[in-house]
Design a protein around this motif. Structure first.
Motif, PDB file in Angstrom:
ATOM      1  N   ASP A 157     -20.787   4.663   1.313  1.00 37.25           N
ATOM      2  CA  ASP A 157     -20.581   3.263   0.927  1.00 37.25           C
ATOM      3  C   ASP A 157     -21.859   2.471   1.174  1.00 37.25           C
TER       4      ASP A 157
ATOM      5  N   ASP B 223     -10.636  -9.514   2.350  1.00 37.35           N
ATOM      6  CA  ASP B 223     -11.101  -8.145   2.096  1.00 37.35           C
ATOM      7  C   ASP B 223     -10.962  -7.328   3.381  1.00 37.35           C
ATOM      8  N   ILE B 224     -10.362  -6.156   3.286  1.00 37.57           N
ATOM      9  CA  ILE B 224     -10.295  -5.268   4.457  1.00 37.57           C
ATOM     10  C   ILE B 224     -10.810  -3.891   4.050  1.00 37.57           C
ATOM     11  N   TYR B 225     -11.481  -3.232   4.991  1.00 35.46           N
ATOM     12  CA  TYR B 225     -12.173  -1.978   4.667  1.00 35.46           C
ATOM     13  C   TYR B 225     -11.838  -0.880   5.678  1.00 35.46           C
ATOM     14  N   GLY B 226     -11.798   0.329   5.180  1.00 38.43           N
ATOM     15  CA  GLY B 226     -11.649   1.472   6.071  1.00 38.43           C
ATOM     16  C   GLY B 226     -11.638   2.747   5.261  1.00 38.43           C
ATOM     17  N   LEU B 227     -11.621   3.869   5.947  1.00 37.85           N
ATOM     18  CA  LEU B 227     -11.582   5.160   5.252  1.00 37.85           C
ATOM     19  C   LEU B 227     -10.866   6.178   6.128  1.00 37.85           C
ATOM     20  N   THR B 228     -10.191   7.092   5.464  1.00 40.80           N
ATOM     21  CA  THR B 228      -9.376   8.091   6.142  1.00 40.80           C
ATOM     22  C   THR B 228     -10.146   8.787   7.262  1.00 40.80           C
TER      23      THR B 228
ATOM     24  N   LEU C 196     -18.669  -4.410   0.223  1.00 38.89           N
ATOM     25  CA  LEU C 196     -19.358  -3.236  -0.328  1.00 38.89           C
ATOM     26  C   LEU C 196     -19.993  -3.536  -1.687  1.00 38.89           C
TER      27      LEU C 196
ATOM     28  N   LYS D  27      -5.320   2.858  -6.290  1.00 41.68           N
ATOM     29  CA  LYS D  27      -6.733   2.600  -6.556  1.00 41.68           C
ATOM     30  C   LYS D  27      -6.976   2.697  -8.057  1.00 41.68           C
TER      31      LYS D  27
ATOM     32  N   ARG E 212     -20.594   2.691  -4.072  1.00 42.80           N
ATOM     33  CA  ARG E 212     -20.738   3.954  -3.345  1.00 42.80           C
ATOM     34  C   ARG E 212     -21.917   4.715  -3.941  1.00 42.80           C
TER      35      ARG E 212
ATOM     36  N   PHE F  39      -1.554   8.881   2.315  1.00 39.06           N
ATOM     37  CA  PHE F  39      -2.530   7.781   2.248  1.00 39.06           C
ATOM     38  C   PHE F  39      -2.381   6.921   3.506  1.00 39.06           C
ATOM     39  N   THR F  40      -3.525   6.453   4.020  1.00 41.82           N
ATOM     40  CA  THR F  40      -3.490   5.687   5.273  1.00 41.82           C
ATOM     41  C   THR F  40      -3.085   4.222   5.083  1.00 41.82           C
TER      42      THR F  40
ATOM     43  N   ALA G 229      -9.271  -0.897  -0.043  1.00 44.69           N
ATOM     44  CA  ALA G 229      -9.126   0.496  -0.484  1.00 44.69           C
ATOM     45  C   ALA G 229      -9.862   0.794  -1.777  1.00 44.69           C
ATOM     46  N   GLU G 230     -10.424  -0.228  -2.416  1.00 45.59           N
ATOM     47  CA  GLU G 230     -11.184  -0.027  -3.656  1.00 45.59           C
ATOM     48  C   GLU G 230     -12.140  -1.210  -3.813  1.00 45.59           C
ATOM     49  N   PRO G 231     -13.205  -1.019  -4.592  1.00 40.29           N
ATOM     50  CA  PRO G 231     -14.143  -2.128  -4.782  1.00 40.29           C
ATOM     51  C   PRO G 231     -13.493  -3.274  -5.551  1.00 40.29           C
TER      52      PRO G 231
ATOM     53  N   TYR H 165       0.885  -1.172   0.000  1.00 38.72           N
ATOM     54  CA  TYR H 165       0.000   0.000   0.000  1.00 38.72           C
ATOM     55  C   TYR H 165       0.918   1.216   0.000  1.00 38.72           C
TER      56      TYR H 165
END
Ligand code: DLL
Length: 433
Positions: free
Chosen positions: A301, A232-237, A322, A423, A325, A138-139, A211-213, A133
């Motif tokens: 999302d 699959d891992i999910y998150g947002l800044t 997800l 992404k 969006r 970017f996180t 970080a993306e679908p 990553y």
């Protein structure tokens, strides 16, 4: 492995009690320290003392991406500025970026959330984690780095890009786990194949991607090409970065770190809360954050929550992968279409590569038109034109039956669609230009 059984397998009522205590504390802090929230709460006639039960959260105001942009860069800070030790931002393409400012405690919680996340994907202290990553604002890069270190694994802080070097390190250092966007994982696999490297013979046996679908079929593709298990891992800044939710070995929805982030699903049109199991917009309240905590943040999302217990033993609520969006949803002649639906349908068709671009434009009659550019497998391209024509017609037929709209398919040569190291950009909507 469950990284923190006390938190992740907590009995339901105990977790609810913890969430309520944290929510009350959060609302008091925001009312006292952040004028933006005080004004919003005053406008709704709600005070911190009105929060008695978790369900009272619906009395509190939402926060939107626009609110964050209007308060850029420090307007939503809830603690003295000198307590901030790290900052991250999202790579938004329009307007100001959204900012997350972390105190040391926020970073510690992020480390914990990411350790739980990578452990969900099987990471242990024996692993060698190749983290591709991007590092920087970017996180993704720092988040996965913190998590792997917290578990005690060895981290290779590669960042994204420089694919030849990635493949060299993967072979020479015997990486056992991969962390990057799914589109970059596929790109690396493609380059490995071109260089004659058989990834399946390497120790790289698992990966955490997000970080993306990405569709279920894309997962299968990654798993086959690497001979690995892909999570699959999910998150947002805005909420923390990666570490909000993650898959376990059951791979049946993503476990939400609910003691840290309180989830809700709302109807995006009305803002009404929807019952568990109904699909809508995901909303999060950060329960422990000190730097830039958020109340009822509208992620845009789309998913639904799953309350049934998981076979892994974690008791946290899960979210389905997800669906897309609200702002990625294409409205084509009145029909709602998510790029993920197109991707899913495409992967079912033999002969295509998992590389595509969706171009939407207004045609001569001012009607929306969709062109789907799809890469064809090498052997098909060198084949007879007749077979290409059959393939093209087949894809158009599948799209028509799955999406209920006509899509024009353009088959392109292998390796002509631009690859992404971060992404992927899958949609070009010329109607807005
Ligand atoms: O993408 C954080 C992240 C880094 C997540 C690494 C996972 C791994 P942002 O750049 O702020 O943060 O983008 C957040 O990306 O609202 C989703 O729309 C999308 N997204 C993130 N994870 C997934 C996923 C990071 N697993 C936005 N599946 C989110 C689909 C995802 N979309």
């Amino acid at each position: 492995m469950i990284f923190n059984p006390d938190a992740e397998c907590m009995e339901g009522a105990a977790r609810k009690g913890l969430q309520l205590a944290r929510l009350k504390n959060l609302v008091e802090t925001l009312y006292a320290k952040v004028p933006f929230y005080r004004e919003k709460m005053d406008a709704l006639g709600v005070r911190p003392a009105d929060i008695h039960r978790l369900a009272d959260i619906t009395r509190l105001p939402f926060t939107t991406k626009d609110d964050l942009r209007q308060n850029y860069p420090h307007g939503l800070l809830a603690c003295p500025k000198d307590r901030i030790v790290e900052v991250h931002m999202s790579s938004g393409t329009t307007g100001k970026p959204v900012v997350d400012e972390y105190t040391q405690n926020d970073i510690n919680i992020w480390r914990e959330a990411m350790a739980r996340t990578l452990a969900g994907g099987g990471c242990t202290r024996d692993d060698i984690v190749q983290n591709c990553y991007g590092y920087g604002l970017f996180t993704g890069g720092p988040g996965a780095h913190y998590g792997a270190m917290t578990i005690g694994a060895e981290v290779l802080p590669m960042s994204s890009g420089n694919t030849d070097r990635q493949l060299m390190v993967m072979q020479d250092f015997g990486s056992t786990m991969l962390t990057c966007t799914p589109s970059y994982a596929l790109y690396m696999a493609e380059e490995a194949a071109a260089a004659g490297i058989d990834l399946k013979k390497l120790p790289i046996g698992k990966g955490c991607f997000g970080a993306e679908p990405w569709s279920e079929n894309m997962r299968k593709e990654i798993e086959t090409r690497y001979g690995m298990k892909a999570y699959d891992i999910y998150g947002l800044t805005e909420i923390i970065g990666p570490g909000v939710s993650f898959e376990c070995e059951a791979q049946n929805g993503l476990h939400i770190n609910e003691d840290l982030f309180y989830p809700e699903i709302i109807d995006p049109a009305t803002g009404e809360t929807l019952p568990v199991g109904e699909r809508g917009e995901l909303v999060f309240t950060t329960l422990t954050k000190e730097g830039t905590p958020l109340l009822r943040y509208r992620t845009r999302d789309i998913t639904y929550l799953i309350a049934e217990p998981c076979s892994c033993g974690r008791t946290t609520a899960r979210m389905h992968r997800l669906f897309g969006r609200t702002d990625d949803m294409l409205i084509i002649r009145g029909v709602n279409v998510f790029p993920s639906q197109i991707e899913h349908a495409l992967f079912e068709i033999e002969g295509t590569e998992p590389q595509y671009v969706i171009v939407v434009d207004r045609g001569a009659a001012r009607l929306d038109e969709v062109e789907l550019q799809v890469e064809v497998k090498e052997k098909f391209f060198s084949d007879e034109t007749k077979n290409l024509e059959i393939l093209r017609a087949r894809i158009e037929g599948v799209m028509k039956s799955k999406l209920q709209i006509g899509v024009k398919v353009k088959l392109v040569e292998p390796k002509t669609i631009e690859r992404s190291i971060g992404k992927a950009k899958r949609v070009i909507d010329k109607r807005q230009i």
